[in-house]
Every structure is written in C-alpha cells, then in structure tokens.
Design a protein around this motif. Structure first.
Motif, PDB file in Angstrom:
ATOM      1  N   MET A   1       0.825  -1.193   0.000  1.00 18.02           N
ATOM      2  CA  MET A   1       0.000   0.000   0.000  1.00 18.02           C
ATOM      3  C   MET A   1       0.868   1.255   0.000  1.00 18.02           C
ATOM      4  O   MET A   1       1.917   1.307   0.636  1.00 18.02           O
ATOM      5  CB  MET A   1      -0.915  -0.011   1.230  1.00 18.02           C
ATOM      6  CG  MET A   1      -2.077   0.947   1.166  1.00 18.02           C
ATOM      7  SD  MET A   1      -3.241   0.699  -0.215  1.00 18.02           S
ATOM      8  CE  MET A   1      -3.691  -1.034  -0.050  1.00 18.02           C
ATOM      9  N   TYR A   2       0.382   2.266  -0.712  1.00 17.25           N
ATOM     10  CA  TYR A   2       1.095   3.544  -0.775  1.00 17.25           C
ATOM     11  C   TYR A   2       0.790   4.393   0.457  1.00 17.25           C
ATOM     12  O   TYR A   2       1.685   4.900   1.113  1.00 17.25           O
ATOM     13  CB  TYR A   2       0.693   4.287  -2.048  1.00 17.25           C
ATOM     14  CG  TYR A   2       1.416   5.596  -2.253  1.00 17.25           C
ATOM     15  CD1 TYR A   2       2.800   5.634  -2.421  1.00 17.25           C
ATOM     16  CD2 TYR A   2       0.712   6.802  -2.290  1.00 17.25           C
ATOM     17  CE1 TYR A   2       3.462   6.836  -2.610  1.00 17.25           C
ATOM     18  CE2 TYR A   2       1.370   8.008  -2.481  1.00 17.25           C
ATOM     19  CZ  TYR A   2       2.741   8.026  -2.638  1.00 17.25           C
ATOM     20  OH  TYR A   2       3.397   9.211  -2.823  1.00 17.25           O
ATOM     21  N   ILE A   3      -0.496   4.536   0.791  1.00 22.63           N
ATOM     22  CA  ILE A   3      -0.905   5.334   1.942  1.00 22.63           C
ATOM     23  C   ILE A   3      -1.691   4.476   2.921  1.00 22.63           C
ATOM     24  O   ILE A   3      -2.671   3.829   2.542  1.00 22.63           O
ATOM     25  CB  ILE A   3      -1.785   6.533   1.522  1.00 22.63           C
ATOM     26  CG1 ILE A   3      -1.000   7.497   0.631  1.00 22.63           C
ATOM     27  CG2 ILE A   3      -2.318   7.276   2.750  1.00 22.63           C
ATOM     28  CD1 ILE A   3      -1.849   8.610   0.043  1.00 22.63           C
ATOM     29  N   VAL A   4      -1.270   4.478   4.165  1.00 16.91           N
ATOM     30  CA  VAL A   4      -2.038   3.934   5.273  1.00 16.91           C
ATOM     31  C   VAL A   4      -2.130   5.046   6.310  1.00 16.91           C
ATOM     32  O   VAL A   4      -1.105   5.606   6.718  1.00 16.91           O
ATOM     33  CB  VAL A   4      -1.390   2.685   5.890  1.00 16.91           C
ATOM     34  CG1 VAL A   4      -2.214   2.196   7.082  1.00 16.91           C
ATOM     35  CG2 VAL A   4      -1.255   1.577   4.850  1.00 16.91           C
ATOM     36  N   ALA A   5      -3.343   5.386   6.721  1.00 16.36           N
ATOM     37  CA  ALA A   5      -3.545   6.487   7.658  1.00 16.36           C
ATOM     38  C   ALA A   5      -3.890   5.954   9.047  1.00 16.36           C
ATOM     39  O   ALA A   5      -4.560   4.920   9.178  1.00 16.36           O
ATOM     40  CB  ALA A   5      -4.659   7.413   7.156  1.00 16.36           C
ATOM     41  N   ASP A   6      -3.467   6.676  10.043  1.00 14.42           N
ATOM     42  CA  ASP A   6      -3.822   6.342  11.425  1.00 14.42           C
ATOM     43  C   ASP A   6      -5.167   7.000  11.745  1.00 14.42           C
ATOM     44  O   ASP A   6      -5.253   7.932  12.541  1.00 14.42           O
ATOM     45  CB  ASP A   6      -2.727   6.834  12.381  1.00 14.42           C
ATOM     46  CG  ASP A   6      -2.972   6.371  13.819  1.00 14.42           C
ATOM     47  OD1 ASP A   6      -3.943   5.610  14.042  1.00 14.42           O
ATOM     48  OD2 ASP A   6      -2.200   6.775  14.711  1.00 14.42           O
TER      49      ASP A   6
END
Length: 270
Positions: free
Chosen positions: A32-37
């Motif tokens: 994955m390129y972006i994983v957000a908290d």
C-alpha cells in the motif's frame, strides 16, 4: 479459471477485503502507498492482527513517502501478533525518487484486491464531513494470482536495497532494452508491472496497443490525467478514424496541480 468482480467505491471494496482477511487460512500480503492512522486504518489493522494471531502469515509493505505521517509504532500490535512490516525505501537510504505507488491485497495467493484506493477514511467513510472519494477496485480470484505473489516478493526484497544496487539494476534493464514483447495472457486476466524501475513501460505500451486497436468506442475515467505523448497521439488517431472517445475526469481533486495540468490538454483533445 480466473474471475473478476468490479467493486464500486470503498463502501463495496473495504467490506469485501475485511471478509477475505477474516477468512484467510495461510497468508496475507498487503502492499500500500498510503495507510492512515484514522478509523479506517485502525479497522484494517485490527483485521490483520486477528489473522496473524490465528497463525496466518501476514506481510505488510507500505511506502515511506506515501505514509510519511504514519508512525512506525502503528504496526506494533501486528508485529506482536507475529506479522511482518517493512517500509518501502526510507529516506535515510537516499531513495526519495523511487516510490511504490501500488495497491494490492493478496489473500491465500488465491484472491486479490487491486485498484486506486489507499487505506484511509477518504476512501471508505469519508473524511472531514466530505463524501468518500470515487474509486474502483477489482476482486480477482483464481490460480493465476501466483504471479502477484511473485511480484509482491520482488518489491519486498527491493524495499531495502541500497541506492547503488537500484541504479545498477536500472542500467542493466536499459542495456537489455532491445525489444519489448508483451506477454500473451494464458487466461482472461493479464497482469502488468510498471513504475520508475521498469523502463520497458509495459502498462503504457498496453494502453497504446488497446487504444490503437479500438474500432467503435473508448471510455476512459481517471482521477489524474496527464498522459505521455504516445497515448495522447493514440487517442487523437482513434477519433480521426471514427472511434467514439469519451473521457471522464474529476471536477475536484486532492492534487490541484494535476487538475491544472490536465486542463491544459483539453483543447488539443476537443
């Protein structure tokens, strides 16, 4: 036989991915390129942690630039459960330009989810009172997915290569670039890799090939549109030979510069 199912938006894609993770028996690979908290990121992580705790081999590869705001401790629970997490080319290794923009969830090497989505509220429930972003995903199932596993493994290894080895590999690929032949798919699904590290540009070549062979209609929907010259020329040639070409773009974008650049091409196309 490989099957493909279209999933519209995160409202269809994320529940399907959660179900696949919950049913996993042997292995899970997430790229994955972006994983957000945020709520979506934490919910996704909880499914991965549960899978790891019941003995599933869980591997996560996340881009260090796309997920620059994500603290490494976000993954502590997954690591404690037995999962493995690797950052794709941290800046300290001097590999700023070589990013991994791919999005892939592969479960048991038999079912995969690919598309334009990342793991964040914007793609699922919506963020800051806005509606979720419009996106498509594909659910692919079948024996051909072993190719995706091999692809994931290559990126996993490349994630921590020193810059001199990356540049050497690029040089070798360019030297061998005498002739590029696209593989003929043995099944009804053809997987193509692309990116900075593949100067042979198989995805771009396939776009040109498909557009050049169109006889009646082309429908293209894109979040970002700034194609290279050979794709622009192929689209214009298609119009001249009587093909109906319809292009659907976003009125609003999270990258204003991309929208402005695309608008500079509208006149040529019209």
């Amino acid at each position: 036989m490989t099957t493909v199912r279209l999933l519209k938006n995160g409202t269809e894609a994320f529940p399907a991915m959660f179900k696949a993770i919950d049913n996993a028996r042997t292995c899970i690979a997430l790229e994955m390129y972006i994983v957000a908290d945020d709520e979506t990121g934490r919910e996704f992580r909880s499914h991965l942690v549960a899978a790891a705790r019941r003995g599933v081999d869980v591997m996560v590869l996340v881009d260090s630039w796309g997920s620059w705001a994500l603290p490494d401790l976000f993954w502590d629970a997954l690591r404690s459960a037995g999962g493995a997490v690797r950052w794709f080319r941290q800046f300290k290794h001097g590999l700023f330009m070589f990013r991994n923009h791919r999005k892939l969830l592969l479960v048991d090497n038999h079912i995969a989810y690919i598309g334009g989505f990342n793991i964040a509220d914007e793609y699922y429930r919506g963020a800051d009172g806005e509606l979720p972003w419009r996106d498509n995903a594909l659910e692919i199932a079948g024996d051909e997915l072993s190719k995706l596993r091999s692809s994931f493994t290559r990126m996993w290894v490349r994630a921590e290569l020193p810059i001199h080895r990356v540049l050497r590999r690029l040089k070798l690929v360019r030297i061998r670039r005498v002739r590029t032949v696209l593989d003929i798919p043995k099944d009804n699904v053809h997987f193509l890799e692309s990116g900075l590290e593949n100067p042979l540009l198989p995805v771009r070549k396939k776009y040109v090939s498909v557009i050049s062979k169109a006889s009646s209609g082309i429908d293209l929907a894109m979040g970002y549109f700034y194609p290279p010259g050979n794709i622009m020329r192929a689209l214009k040639r298609a119009v001249r030979r009587g093909v109906r070409v319809r292009l659907l773009f976003s009125r609003r974008s999270d990258v204003p510069m991309a929208r402005w650049a695309a608008r500079g091409l509208y006149g040529r196309l019209l």
